[in-house]
Design an enzyme around this catalytic site. Sequence first.
Site, PDB file in Angstrom:
ATOM      1  CB  SER A   1      34.518  37.264  56.597  1.00 27.95           C
ATOM      2  OG  SER A   1      33.842  38.473  56.833  1.00 27.95           O
TER       3      SER A   1
ATOM      4  CG  ASP B   1      35.612  41.604  46.823  1.00 27.08           C
ATOM      5  OD1 ASP B   1      35.662  42.827  47.080  1.00 27.08           O
ATOM      6  OD2 ASP B   1      35.317  40.741  47.662  1.00 27.08           O
TER       7      ASP B   1
ATOM      8  CG  ASN C   1      31.630  41.438  49.864  1.00 31.71           C
ATOM      9  OD1 ASN C   1      31.737  40.478  50.604  1.00 31.71           O
ATOM     10  ND2 ASN C   1      32.494  41.678  48.877  1.00 31.71           N
TER      11      ASN C   1
ATOM     12  CD  GLU D   1      33.415  36.933  47.374  1.00 32.66           C
ATOM     13  OE1 GLU D   1      32.900  37.154  48.479  1.00 32.66           O
ATOM     14  OE2 GLU D   1      34.124  35.936  47.139  1.00 32.66           O
TER      15      GLU D   1
ATOM     16  CD  GLU E   1      30.657  37.028  56.913  1.00 28.97           C
ATOM     17  OE1 GLU E   1      31.221  38.093  56.616  1.00 28.97           O
ATOM     18  OE2 GLU E   1      29.786  36.492  56.205  1.00 28.97           O
TER      19      GLU E   1
ATOM     20  CE1 TYR F   1      36.932  41.944  58.804  1.00 30.80           C
ATOM     21  CE2 TYR F   1      37.065  39.604  58.312  1.00 30.80           C
ATOM     22  CZ  TYR F   1      36.512  40.846  58.090  1.00 30.80           C
ATOM     23  OH  TYR F   1      35.513  40.972  57.145  1.00 30.80           O
TER      24      TYR F   1
ATOM     25  N   GLY G   1      31.850  45.016  55.507  1.00 29.04           N
ATOM     26  CA  GLY G   1      32.343  45.381  56.830  1.00 29.04           C
ATOM     27  C   GLY G   1      32.466  46.885  57.011  1.00 29.04           C
TER      28      GLY G   1
ATOM     29  NE  ARG H   1      34.797  44.915  49.552  1.00 30.40           N
ATOM     30  CZ  ARG H   1      34.735  44.033  50.538  1.00 30.40           C
ATOM     31  NH1 ARG H   1      34.258  44.373  51.725  1.00 30.40           N
ATOM     32  NH2 ARG H   1      35.133  42.789  50.343  1.00 30.40           N
TER      33      ARG H   1
END
Length: 312
Positions: A152, A258, A273, A271, A22, A218, A277, A256
């Site tokens: 990602s 999900d 994070n 999951e 990443e 992205y 990002g 974060r």
Amino acid sequence: MKITDPRAFGRVAVVMGGQSAEREVSLRSGAGVLDALRASGIDAHPVDGIPALLDALRAGHFARVFNILHGRGGEDGVLQGALDALGVPYTGSGVLGSALGMDKIRTKQVWQTLALPTPKYAVIDALHPRTAQAIVDELGLPLIVKPSHEGSTVGIARAFALDQLEAGIVAARQHDGDVLIEQFIVGDEFTVSIVDRQVLPSIRIVPAKGFYDYAAKYVTGDTQYLCPGADGESEAEMQRLALIAFDAIGCSGWGRIDFMRDRDGRLFLLEVNTAPGMTERSLVPKAAAQVGIDYPALCWRILESSFAEGSA
């Protein structure tokens, strides 16, 4: 804001880049954070990767670290352990929360012990050398294949047939010896951000081609982000579950969570994070903007969380 004087932060290292899969996303995130901190009067400087950061810290160049390294090394407890050993404060989760959060399999195991909703799954690792057919027999189809320690959507694949599952496992193992195979939940994808205990509005992610992969995140720029993504009881339950899931694996600072919501309205945790990002397309800034927190203020608040409770 807990801190009103930018000088209180001291000289700040914004660590980005590194050597994970990443790297490019991390560099983009780091550039945005760096510009925002400087615009707020903070003495912030870029550092590429862990070796350069540790050299600078041992030389006494920085007072604290804004960690925006994504993936292995920066998001899995390695950097956090080094910074703890040096006594340098940093943003984001500590060693435990980072290590667990980076490991999708063990995150799910912790959530399961607390009876939190997460898709059924199987594991392929050194202790569980299972065949694709055995996994289909247990979980059915469709399935989703993920390297356990990547972010990602690196190495991720969907499988609607046995041969696709076999190919997905081979591809995932090029990134990681531990592979997670989950039941693929048909429905809507959401994410919920948390910044210093504040749970932000959910975002519903609507990719143009139906799958939120690396390109949809992205590259293509055609994904829709609806914020808030839900309303009423569904939104309240998502926010409640997000904070419980975040706390369950020892996360702190910001992060974060999900989710998927199936056609019957049931929520499933996917999951966490722990260093999300912060690019122009990233989700935490979008959620923060919905409640009036602009990008520079968001970066300031994340950096504030590097102070130990009560020390600010």
